[in-house]
Design a protein around this motif. Structure first.
Motif, PDB file in Angstrom:
ATOM      1  N   SER A   1     -30.116  40.071 -54.737  1.00 51.66           N
ATOM      2  CA  SER A   1     -30.360  41.526 -54.811  1.00 51.66           C
ATOM      3  C   SER A   1     -30.422  42.036 -56.240  1.00 51.66           C
ATOM      4  CB  SER A   1     -29.255  42.282 -54.076  1.00 51.66           C
ATOM      5  OG  SER A   1     -29.348  43.669 -54.368  1.00 51.66           O
ATOM      6  N   PRO A   2     -31.555  42.661 -56.598  1.00 48.92           N
ATOM      7  CA  PRO A   2     -31.633  43.275 -57.926  1.00 48.92           C
ATOM      8  C   PRO A   2     -30.793  44.551 -57.995  1.00 48.92           C
ATOM      9  CG  PRO A   2     -33.578  43.811 -56.654  1.00 48.92           C
ATOM     10  CD  PRO A   2     -32.780  42.854 -55.814  1.00 48.92           C
ATOM     11  N   ILE A   3     -30.428  45.104 -56.836  1.00 51.34           N
ATOM     12  CA  ILE A   3     -29.641  46.344 -56.809  1.00 51.34           C
ATOM     13  C   ILE A   3     -28.184  46.046 -57.174  1.00 51.34           C
ATOM     14  CG2 ILE A   3     -28.951  48.319 -55.389  1.00 51.34           C
ATOM     15  CD1 ILE A   3     -31.406  47.801 -53.627  1.00 51.34           C
ATOM     16  N   ARG A   4     -27.725  44.884 -56.769  1.00 51.60           N
ATOM     17  CA  ARG A   4     -26.372  44.411 -57.107  1.00 51.60           C
ATOM     18  C   ARG A   4     -25.267  45.290 -56.547  1.00 51.60           C
ATOM     19  NH1 ARG A   4     -27.341  42.190 -63.287  1.00 51.60           N
ATOM     20  NH2 ARG A   4     -29.016  40.751 -62.713  1.00 51.60           N
ATOM     21  N   LEU A   5     -25.573  45.948 -55.450  1.00 52.77           N
ATOM     22  CA  LEU A   5     -24.538  46.669 -54.714  1.00 52.77           C
ATOM     23  C   LEU A   5     -24.297  45.913 -53.421  1.00 52.77           C
ATOM     24  CD1 LEU A   5     -25.781  50.372 -55.065  1.00 52.77           C
ATOM     25  CD2 LEU A   5     -23.864  49.330 -56.291  1.00 52.77           C
ATOM     26  N   VAL A   6     -23.065  46.020 -52.905  1.00 48.77           N
ATOM     27  CA  VAL A   6     -22.765  45.389 -51.622  1.00 48.77           C
ATOM     28  C   VAL A   6     -22.531  46.466 -50.570  1.00 48.77           C
ATOM     29  CG1 VAL A   6     -21.862  43.283 -52.613  1.00 48.77           C
ATOM     30  CG2 VAL A   6     -20.276  45.189 -52.250  1.00 48.77           C
ATOM     31  N   PRO A   7     -22.894  46.166 -49.309  1.00 46.40           N
ATOM     32  CA  PRO A   7     -23.271  44.875 -48.762  1.00 46.40           C
ATOM     33  C   PRO A   7     -24.757  44.543 -48.902  1.00 46.40           C
ATOM     34  CG  PRO A   7     -23.239  46.490 -47.010  1.00 46.40           C
ATOM     35  CD  PRO A   7     -22.787  47.206 -48.260  1.00 46.40           C
ATOM     36  N   VAL A   8     -25.018  43.210 -48.910  1.00 48.61           N
ATOM     37  CA  VAL A   8     -26.356  42.663 -48.697  1.00 48.61           C
ATOM     38  C   VAL A   8     -26.200  41.679 -47.540  1.00 48.61           C
ATOM     39  CG1 VAL A   8     -28.171  41.186 -49.652  1.00 48.61           C
ATOM     40  CG2 VAL A   8     -27.051  42.895 -51.108  1.00 48.61           C
ATOM     41  N   ALA A   9     -27.177  41.636 -46.651  1.00 50.44           N
ATOM     42  CA  ALA A   9     -27.118  40.651 -45.571  1.00 50.44           C
ATOM     43  C   ALA A   9     -28.334  39.740 -45.647  1.00 50.44           C
ATOM     44  CB  ALA A   9     -27.075  41.346 -44.210  1.00 50.44           C
ATOM     45  N   VAL A  10     -28.111  38.472 -45.336  1.00 50.53           N
ATOM     46  CA  VAL A  10     -29.231  37.544 -45.167  1.00 50.53           C
ATOM     47  C   VAL A  10     -29.137  37.023 -43.742  1.00 50.53           C
ATOM     48  CG1 VAL A  10     -30.267  35.379 -45.917  1.00 50.53           C
ATOM     49  CG2 VAL A  10     -29.293  36.941 -47.620  1.00 50.53           C
ATOM     50  N   VAL A  11     -30.202  37.260 -42.990  1.00 51.38           N
ATOM     51  CA  VAL A  11     -30.175  36.881 -41.574  1.00 51.38           C
ATOM     52  C   VAL A  11     -31.599  36.628 -41.097  1.00 51.38           C
ATOM     53  CG1 VAL A  11     -30.180  39.325 -40.806  1.00 51.38           C
ATOM     54  CG2 VAL A  11     -29.277  37.547 -39.296  1.00 51.38           C
ATOM     55  N   ASP A  12     -31.761  35.558 -40.330  1.00 46.28           N
ATOM     56  CA  ASP A  12     -33.069  35.198 -39.761  1.00 46.28           C
ATOM     57  C   ASP A  12     -34.170  35.265 -40.815  1.00 46.28           C
ATOM     58  OD1 ASP A  12     -31.659  35.026 -37.450  1.00 46.28           O
ATOM     59  OD2 ASP A  12     -32.674  36.655 -36.391  1.00 46.28           O
TER      60      ASP A  12
END
Ligand SMILES: N[C@@H](CCC(=O)N[C@@H](CS)C(=O)NCC(=O)O)C(=O)O
Length: 191
Positions: free
Chosen positions: A44-55
């Motif tokens: 993520s270039p935004i670098r805020l959480v959360p990020v999800a990786v799915v499917d």
């Protein structure tokens, strides 16, 4: 679902709770560690959480993750303009207090200055308004995104001692009502 985030963030907790409610397995990449931060920067270039990786998809922002979960994993709560208003207000209070928390943590002296006052006043005004919404029955009694967002915000503010939680007394009944819900108990903020 792989979730990049911390065990303290109120926004991460929101998606952890919705994923838990929908029985979506979670693999947490803890971004509180240096290794986790590097992993986050890769996705993520935004670098805020959360990020999800799915499917095979990468989703930035708790709302996108929430929307994806509802589209792909089942029904949880509803999403109308009443709820949108409540969550927008809760988000604004939370962002104001998060900003103050990050400034203090990074050593910026803000005590008593105009910026600090503006953020605290905003949070006070929002919690007062939310209190009127509780009295009017806008928190309908179910466990949906407004209730979840409010509880995550209050628990985080208390955990970090970032806001005088007694100023939010008008909404405390919502938190009390859902305190023992398993998805909330298993995701309480901790370091
Ligand atoms: N709108 C975003 C807000 C996310 C956000 O502010 N996350 C905070 C943690 S609670 C964060 O990553 N802060 C790190 C920073 O500001 O560098 C969402 O809903 O996911």
């Amino acid at each position: 679902m792989k979730i990049y985030g911390t065990t303290t963030s109120p926004f991460v907790r929101r998606v952890m709770v919705v994923a838990t409610e929908l029985k979506e397995p979670i693999e947490l990449v803890n971004t509180a560690t240096d290794a986790g931060t590097k992993e986050l920067e890769k996705v993520s270039p935004i670098r805020l959480v959360p990020v999800a990786v799915v499917d095979g998809e990468t989703l930035f922002d708790s709302r996108s993750i929430h929307t994806w979960l509802l589209a792909n994993r089942g029904t949880w709560g509803t999403w109308d303009s009443r709820e949108n208003n409540l969550v927008n207000a809760i988000d604004a209070a939370l962002h104001s207090i998060l900003d103050l928390f990050y400034l203090r943590r990074d050593g910026v002296v803000i005590e008593g200055n105009a910026y600090e006052k503006r953020q605290l006043d905003r949070a006070d005004a929002i919690f007062e308004w939310l209190g009127t919404q509780v009295s009017k029955g806008s928190f309908t009694g179910g466990f949906g995104l407004p209730e979840l967002s409010l509880i995550c915000a209050l628990d985080w503010m208390e955990f970090r001692k970032a806001y005088p939680i007694e100023n939010a007394a008008g909404v405390e009944s919502v938190r009390t009502r859902w305190r023992d819900r398993p998805s909330l108990v298993s995701t309480r903020p901790h370091t």
